[in-house]
Design a protein around this motif. Structure first.
Motif, PDB file in Angstrom:
ATOM      1  N   THR A 274       0.823  -1.205   0.000  1.00 44.97           N
ATOM      2  CA  THR A 274       0.000   0.000   0.000  1.00 44.97           C
ATOM      3  C   THR A 274       0.857   1.256   0.000  1.00 44.97           C
ATOM      4  O   THR A 274       1.977   1.267   0.507  1.00 44.97           O
ATOM      5  N   THR A 275       0.318   2.312  -0.591  1.00 44.89           N
ATOM      6  CA  THR A 275       0.938   3.631  -0.535  1.00 44.89           C
ATOM      7  C   THR A 275      -0.009   4.561   0.209  1.00 44.89           C
ATOM      8  O   THR A 275      -1.225   4.402   0.150  1.00 44.89           O
ATOM      9  N   GLU A 276       0.572   5.513   0.932  1.00 48.49           N
ATOM     10  CA  GLU A 276      -0.229   6.420   1.744  1.00 48.49           C
ATOM     11  C   GLU A 276       0.156   7.862   1.450  1.00 48.49           C
ATOM     12  O   GLU A 276       1.337   8.195   1.378  1.00 48.49           O
ATOM     13  N   PRO A 277      -0.844   8.762   1.279  1.00 48.97           N
ATOM     14  CA  PRO A 277      -0.527  10.178   1.120  1.00 48.97           C
ATOM     15  C   PRO A 277      -0.177  10.800   2.475  1.00 48.97           C
ATOM     16  O   PRO A 277      -0.628  10.344   3.521  1.00 48.97           O
ATOM     17  N   GLY A 278       0.654  11.812   2.427  1.00 49.73           N
ATOM     18  CA  GLY A 278       1.016  12.510   3.658  1.00 49.73           C
ATOM     19  C   GLY A 278       1.657  13.838   3.330  1.00 49.73           C
ATOM     20  O   GLY A 278       1.965  14.122   2.155  1.00 49.73           O
ATOM     21  N   PRO A 279       1.875  14.679   4.335  1.00 54.12           N
ATOM     22  CA  PRO A 279       2.519  15.978   4.102  1.00 54.12           C
ATOM     23  C   PRO A 279       3.898  15.798   3.474  1.00 54.12           C
ATOM     24  O   PRO A 279       4.649  14.912   3.866  1.00 54.12           O
ATOM     25  N   HIS A 280       4.197  16.619   2.503  1.00 50.57           N
ATOM     26  CA  HIS A 280       5.479  16.519   1.815  1.00 50.57           C
ATOM     27  C   HIS A 280       6.608  16.810   2.786  1.00 50.57           C
ATOM     28  O   HIS A 280       6.498  17.680   3.648  1.00 50.57           O
ATOM     29  N   TRP A 281       7.726  16.061   2.633  1.00 54.53           N
ATOM     30  CA  TRP A 281       8.865  16.252   3.534  1.00 54.53           C
ATOM     31  C   TRP A 281       9.464  17.654   3.436  1.00 54.53           C
ATOM     32  O   TRP A 281      10.167  18.107   4.352  1.00 54.53           O
ATOM     33  N   ARG A 282       9.180  18.379   2.334  1.00 57.63           N
ATOM     34  CA  ARG A 282       9.700  19.745   2.223  1.00 57.63           C
ATOM     35  C   ARG A 282       9.010  20.697   3.190  1.00 57.63           C
ATOM     36  O   ARG A 282       9.516  21.772   3.463  1.00 57.63           O
ATOM     37  N   GLY A 283       7.817  20.288   3.681  1.00 56.74           N
ATOM     38  CA  GLY A 283       7.093  21.149   4.604  1.00 56.74           C
ATOM     39  C   GLY A 283       6.453  22.351   3.950  1.00 56.74           C
ATOM     40  O   GLY A 283       6.229  23.381   4.602  1.00 56.74           O
ATOM     41  N   ASP A 284       6.128  22.245   2.645  1.00 55.72           N
ATOM     42  CA  ASP A 284       5.564  23.384   1.926  1.00 55.72           C
ATOM     43  C   ASP A 284       4.043  23.316   1.812  1.00 55.72           C
ATOM     44  O   ASP A 284       3.426  24.083   1.073  1.00 55.72           O
ATOM     45  N   GLY A 285       3.423  22.380   2.542  1.00 55.95           N
ATOM     46  CA  GLY A 285       1.969  22.264   2.517  1.00 55.95           C
ATOM     47  C   GLY A 285       1.436  21.322   1.465  1.00 55.95           C
ATOM     48  O   GLY A 285       0.240  21.010   1.469  1.00 55.95           O
ATOM     49  N   SER A 286       2.280  20.831   0.570  1.00 54.89           N
ATOM     50  CA  SER A 286       1.821  19.900  -0.460  1.00 54.89           C
ATOM     51  C   SER A 286       1.825  18.477   0.098  1.00 54.89           C
ATOM     52  O   SER A 286       2.278  18.223   1.212  1.00 54.89           O
ATOM     53  N   LEU A 287       1.300  17.548  -0.720  1.00 56.52           N
ATOM     54  CA  LEU A 287       1.241  16.154  -0.309  1.00 56.52           C
ATOM     55  C   LEU A 287       2.240  15.325  -1.107  1.00 56.52           C
ATOM     56  O   LEU A 287       2.625  15.684  -2.215  1.00 56.52           O
ATOM     57  N   ALA A 288       2.648  14.219  -0.523  1.00 55.42           N
ATOM     58  CA  ALA A 288       3.510  13.249  -1.201  1.00 55.42           C
ATOM     59  C   ALA A 288       2.956  11.860  -0.928  1.00 55.42           C
ATOM     60  O   ALA A 288       2.159  11.661  -0.011  1.00 55.42           O
ATOM     61  N   THR A 289       3.374  10.903  -1.746  1.00 60.77           N
ATOM     62  CA  THR A 289       2.972   9.514  -1.560  1.00 60.77           C
ATOM     63  C   THR A 289       4.116   8.756  -0.890  1.00 60.77           C
ATOM     64  O   THR A 289       5.269   8.883  -1.299  1.00 60.77           O
ATOM     65  N   TYR A 290       3.771   7.962   0.120  1.00 62.71           N
ATOM     66  CA  TYR A 290       4.799   7.276   0.897  1.00 62.71           C
ATOM     67  C   TYR A 290       4.580   5.763   0.877  1.00 62.71           C
ATOM     68  O   TYR A 290       3.449   5.292   0.807  1.00 62.71           O
ATOM     69  N   VAL A 291       5.693   5.038   0.957  1.00 65.37           N
ATOM     70  CA  VAL A 291       5.668   3.593   1.139  1.00 65.37           C
ATOM     71  C   VAL A 291       6.410   3.275   2.434  1.00 65.37           C
ATOM     72  O   VAL A 291       7.280   4.028   2.864  1.00 65.37           O
ATOM     73  N   GLN A 292       6.045   2.152   3.050  1.00 65.76           N
ATOM     74  CA  GLN A 292       6.686   1.731   4.298  1.00 65.76           C
ATOM     75  C   GLN A 292       7.817   0.766   3.969  1.00 65.76           C
ATOM     76  O   GLN A 292       7.613  -0.220   3.264  1.00 65.76           O
ATOM     77  N   ILE A 293       9.008   1.065   4.498  1.00 71.74           N
ATOM     78  CA  ILE A 293      10.196   0.281   4.179  1.00 71.74           C
ATOM     79  C   ILE A 293      10.733  -0.413   5.427  1.00 71.74           C
ATOM     80  O   ILE A 293      10.890   0.207   6.479  1.00 71.74           O
ATOM     81  N   ASP A 294      11.009  -1.705   5.295  1.00 69.79           N
ATOM     82  CA  ASP A 294      11.789  -2.437   6.298  1.00 69.79           C
ATOM     83  C   ASP A 294      13.233  -2.457   5.804  1.00 69.79           C
ATOM     84  O   ASP A 294      13.576  -3.194   4.877  1.00 69.79           O
ATOM     85  N   TRP A 295      14.076  -1.635   6.415  1.00 66.58           N
ATOM     86  CA  TRP A 295      15.464  -1.507   5.975  1.00 66.58           C
ATOM     87  C   TRP A 295      16.300  -2.686   6.485  1.00 66.58           C
ATOM     88  O   TRP A 295      16.099  -3.153   7.596  1.00 66.58           O
ATOM     89  N   ASP A 296      17.265  -3.119   5.671  1.00 70.19           N
ATOM     90  CA  ASP A 296      18.154  -4.190   6.123  1.00 70.19           C
ATOM     91  C   ASP A 296      19.626  -3.800   6.106  1.00 70.19           C
ATOM     92  O   ASP A 296      20.472  -4.518   6.636  1.00 70.19           O
ATOM     93  N   ALA A 297      19.957  -2.669   5.504  1.00 67.18           N
ATOM     94  CA  ALA A 297      21.333  -2.172   5.510  1.00 67.18           C
ATOM     95  C   ALA A 297      21.309  -0.671   5.329  1.00 67.18           C
ATOM     96  O   ALA A 297      20.485  -0.149   4.568  1.00 67.18           O
ATOM     97  N   PHE A 298      22.218   0.030   6.007  1.00 70.00           N
ATOM     98  CA  PHE A 298      22.238   1.497   5.932  1.00 70.00           C
ATOM     99  C   PHE A 298      23.656   1.982   6.186  1.00 70.00           C
ATOM    100  O   PHE A 298      24.256   1.634   7.205  1.00 70.00           O
ATOM    101  N   LEU A 299      24.191   2.773   5.272  1.00 63.40           N
ATOM    102  CA  LEU A 299      25.554   3.275   5.373  1.00 63.40           C
ATOM    103  C   LEU A 299      25.570   4.793   5.537  1.00 63.40           C
ATOM    104  O   LEU A 299      24.625   5.467   5.134  1.00 63.40           O
ATOM    105  N   PRO A 300      26.647   5.345   6.094  1.00 66.96           N
ATOM    106  CA  PRO A 300      26.822   6.795   6.072  1.00 66.96           C
ATOM    107  C   PRO A 300      26.910   7.281   4.637  1.00 66.96           C
ATOM    108  O   PRO A 300      27.328   6.538   3.740  1.00 66.96           O
TER     109      PRO A 300
END
Length: 266
Positions: free
Chosen positions: A77-103
């Motif tokens: 599923t995808t879910e709408p939500g406030p845009h990460w820019r914080g400008d009042g617009s909407l964005a579509t989000y997916v839920q991620i289970d991360w398994d690796a993350f680097l600097p």
């Protein structure tokens, strides 16, 4: 399995955005062997998803460019939500289970990705671009090899033989590597059952502790608490090189190797 590129552009993160902190925190958790935090991430993909689809996080913009993280979709599923820019617009989000993350500085660089997977667009205009099916296996192989290369491990060549001169010519080769996907969970298991210190020298710096197989994985040794101990990277390598011996209760220097191995802390 369908694979997507999610994107991050630190140069466009607004002041006060949580994203920079999230990336740094995730990288620190991954380096420490802790469980990564699932999260939402913006995507412009319009069609439906399937739970379990593979995703990579691709850094763009100024500074290092390339893949810094991987995971799988927690749901389709995808879910709408406030845009990460914080400008009042909407964005579509997916839920991620991360398994690796680097600097960010440890990215798998874009030029390497282009060489390994030339059919995919490695400068996408938006988050959610699909990796071309013909490139999926090559991207995963390159990513796993990159993760393995960043971790401590034996280095090829004879370190006792100096180069003939001070000018070293760079050379490269392609290689397929067998990557132990269970190693991170094995480390977490050992951290649960044993003190967070090297079983030989007592070093208690979490970031350099590794999961050592008492009976080697290559010889059928299982990733169980009985067949594993936590060791610092230095003494794990020494054990693999047979400079240390497991007696059944403790590690001791192999006969003739005591002079090159520091004694455990009193």
């Amino acid at each position: 399995m369908t694979t997507y590129l999610l994107t991050a552009n630190p140069s466009k993160w607004p002041e006060g955005s949580s994203d920079p902190h999230f990336v740094a925190d995730q990288a620190e958790r991954f380096a420490s062997g802790e469980e990564l935090t699932s999260s939402e991430w913006a995507t412009n993909t319009k069609h439906g998803h399937v739970a379990g689809e593979r995703v990579y996080l691709l850094v763009q913009g100024e500074g290092p460019r390339g893949i810094i993280a991987s995971g799988h979709l927690a749901s389709g599923t995808t879910e709408p939500g406030p845009h990460w820019r914080g400008d009042g617009s909407l964005a579509t989000y997916v839920q991620i289970d991360w398994d690796a993350f680097l600097p960010i500085d440890d990215v798998l660089p874009t030029p390497e990705l282009i060489a390994a997977a030339p059919e995919t667009a490695w400068q996408p205009n938006s988050s959610g671009t699909r990796v071309k099916p013909a490139d999926e296996e090559a991207v995963e192989s390159a990513w796993q090899a990159h993760l393995e290369a960043l971790g401590p491990g034996p280095v090829g060549g004879d370190p006792t033989t100096p180069p003939e001169d001070d000018d070293i010519e760079r050379s490269y080769r392609e290689a397929k590597r067998l990557v132990r996907g269970h190693q991170r969970r094995f480390r977490q298991l050992l951290l649960k059952h044993y003190p967070a210190e090297c079983a030989y020298c007592g070093l208690d710096v979490l970031q350099v502790l590794e999961a050592a197989h008492l009976e080697a994985d290559s010889k059928g040794g299982l990733p169980t608490k009985e067949n594993g101990r936590l060791m610092c990277a230095n003494h794990h390598r020494a054990y693999d090189a047979k400079l240390l011996t497991w007696t059944g209760t403790e590690f001791t220097p192999t006969h003739g190797a005591a002079v090159v191995l520091p004694a455990p802390s009193p």
